[in-house]
Design an enzyme around this catalytic site. Structure first.
Site, short mmCIF file in Angstrom:
data_model
loop_
_atom_site.label_atom_id
_atom_site.label_comp_id
_atom_site.label_asym_id
_atom_site.label_seq_id
_atom_site.Cartn_x
_atom_site.Cartn_y
_atom_site.Cartn_z
N HIS A 1 0.82 -1.21 0.00
CA HIS A 1 0.00 0.00 0.00
C HIS A 1 0.85 1.26 0.00
O HIS A 1 2.08 1.22 0.17
CB HIS A 1 -0.95 0.00 1.20
N CYS B 1 3.85 -5.02 6.46
CA CYS B 1 3.38 -4.61 5.14
C CYS B 1 4.51 -4.00 4.32
O CYS B 1 5.54 -3.59 4.85
CB CYS B 1 2.26 -3.59 5.27
#
Length: 270
Positions: A230, A246
Site C-alpha cells: 500500500h 506490510c
C-alpha cells in the site's frame, strides 16, 4: 467510504466496495477501511538487485535455490483464475472430495481470484489466501474463468526495493518500506488478492491485499494479520525497516501499480 473501481474485465482488477460496518485487514497492522482508523504501520534500508534476464518459468512454491537465496519469481506469464459462481469448493488434491469452500466475492467485496500453480486435466492447483503461507488447494477449472497475467512483483527486503516485471523482464524498480526485525515481512511466493481504496489517508490511495500473512502476528486489530502492499502518508519511512510487515510505497508508485496489476499477480518477498 470505499468506492468500487471498475476496470476492463480482461484485467480482473476491481476496487472492493465494503459494507459500512466491515473492517478489512490487508496488513499485519490491519488496515481499517473506515474513518478514524488507527495510523498505519510504522518506519525502514540495504543490497541485491534482480537482473533484467527473462524468467521462462518459476520453481515450485517453496523451492529455494541451491545457494539458499530465493530464486526470483518472475514468470513470463501467470495463469489467473477468477471464480464465476458465488463460491468455490477446494480439495486437497485433484479429483478428491472438497474439504473447504471459499465465498465469492470476498468479505471485502473484492472478487475471488487465484494465482494458478499448475493444472492436471480439469483441475487447477491454486495459491490460497489462508494460513499457513504457501497453502495451495485444487479447484475445478469449470468453476473459474482463466486469463493470462504478464506482470510479477518482487520485493527484496535487503535493499528495500520492489522490482516490477513484465513478461519476465525487469521494467521498473521502486523504493519501499518493509517490516522491522520484530515484525518482519514474511518471505515467500505469494499473489495479490484484492485492490482497495482506503478511506484512511495513512495507507495512501490504494492498498493491495495479498496471500501473505505475518509470521509473528496471528491477529492484529481484529483481523488475521494479512500482509498488504500500500501507499503511505509517511514518506520518510520509504527505504527503511519499520512497518509491522506490510510493504509501503510512495503514493505515486502504488497508484502506478494499481493501474497495471491484475488480481492474481505474483507477489514475491525475498
Amino acid at each position: 467510504m470505499i468506492r468500487r473501481l471498475v476496470r476492463r474485465p480482461r484485467r480482473h482488477v476491481l476496487l472492493a466496495a465494503a459494507a459500512a460496518a466491515i473492517v478489512i485487514s490487508i496488513c499485519t497492522t490491519i488496515i481499517a477501511l473506515a474513518h478514524g482508523a488507527a495510523h498505519p504501520d510504522a518506519n525502514l534500508d540495504s543490497g541485491a538487485r534482480a537482473s533484467a534476464t527473462p524468467h521462462a518459468s518459476s520453481p515450485p512454491l517453496g523451492t529455494p535455490s541451491a545457494t539458499g537465496t530465493a530464486a526470483i519469481d518472475a514468470p513470463t506469464a501467470t495463469t489467473v483464475a477468477a471464480v464465476t459462481g458465488s463460491s468455490v469448493a477446494i480439495s486437497t488434491r485433484a479429483g478428491a472430495a472438497p474439504t473447504r469452500t471459499l465465498q465469492n466475492p470476498q468479505p471485502s467485496g473484492a472478487p475471488l481470484v487465484f494465482r494458478v500453480v499448475q493444472r492436471s486435466g480439469q483441475w487447477l492447483e491454486v495459491l490460497l489466501p489462508v494460513r499457513p503461507n504457501g497453502s495451495t488447494g485444487w479447484i475445478r477449472s469449470s468453476s473459474v474463468s482463466l486469463s493470462t497475467d504478464p506482470y510479477a512483483v518482487v520485493v527484496t527486503v535487503a535493499t528495500h526495493t520492489l522490482d516490477l516485471y513484465n513478461h519476465g523482464r525487469l521494467i521498473d524498480t521502486y523504493r519501499v518500506a518493509t517490516g522491522t526485525g520484530g515484525t518482519p515481512t514474511p518471505r515467500g511466493r505469494f499473489a495479490l488478492t484484492e485492490l482497495l481504496q482506503p478511506s484512511n489517508s495513512g495507507y495512501g490511495p490504494y492498498a493491495y491485499g495479498t496471500t501473505a500473512f505475518s509470521d509473528v502476528l496471528n491477529s492484529f486489530g481484529g483481523g488475521p494479520g494479512q500482509i498488504g502492499l500500500h501507499g503511505t502518508d509517511d514518506t520518510s519511512s520509504i527505504g527503511r525497516d519499520g512497518s509491522h510487515g506490510c510493504v509501503r510505497m510512495r503514493n505515486a508508485d502504488i497508484t502506478a501499480l494499481a493501474r497495471l496489476l491484475p488480481l492474481g499477480t505474483p507477489f514475491q518477498v525475498r
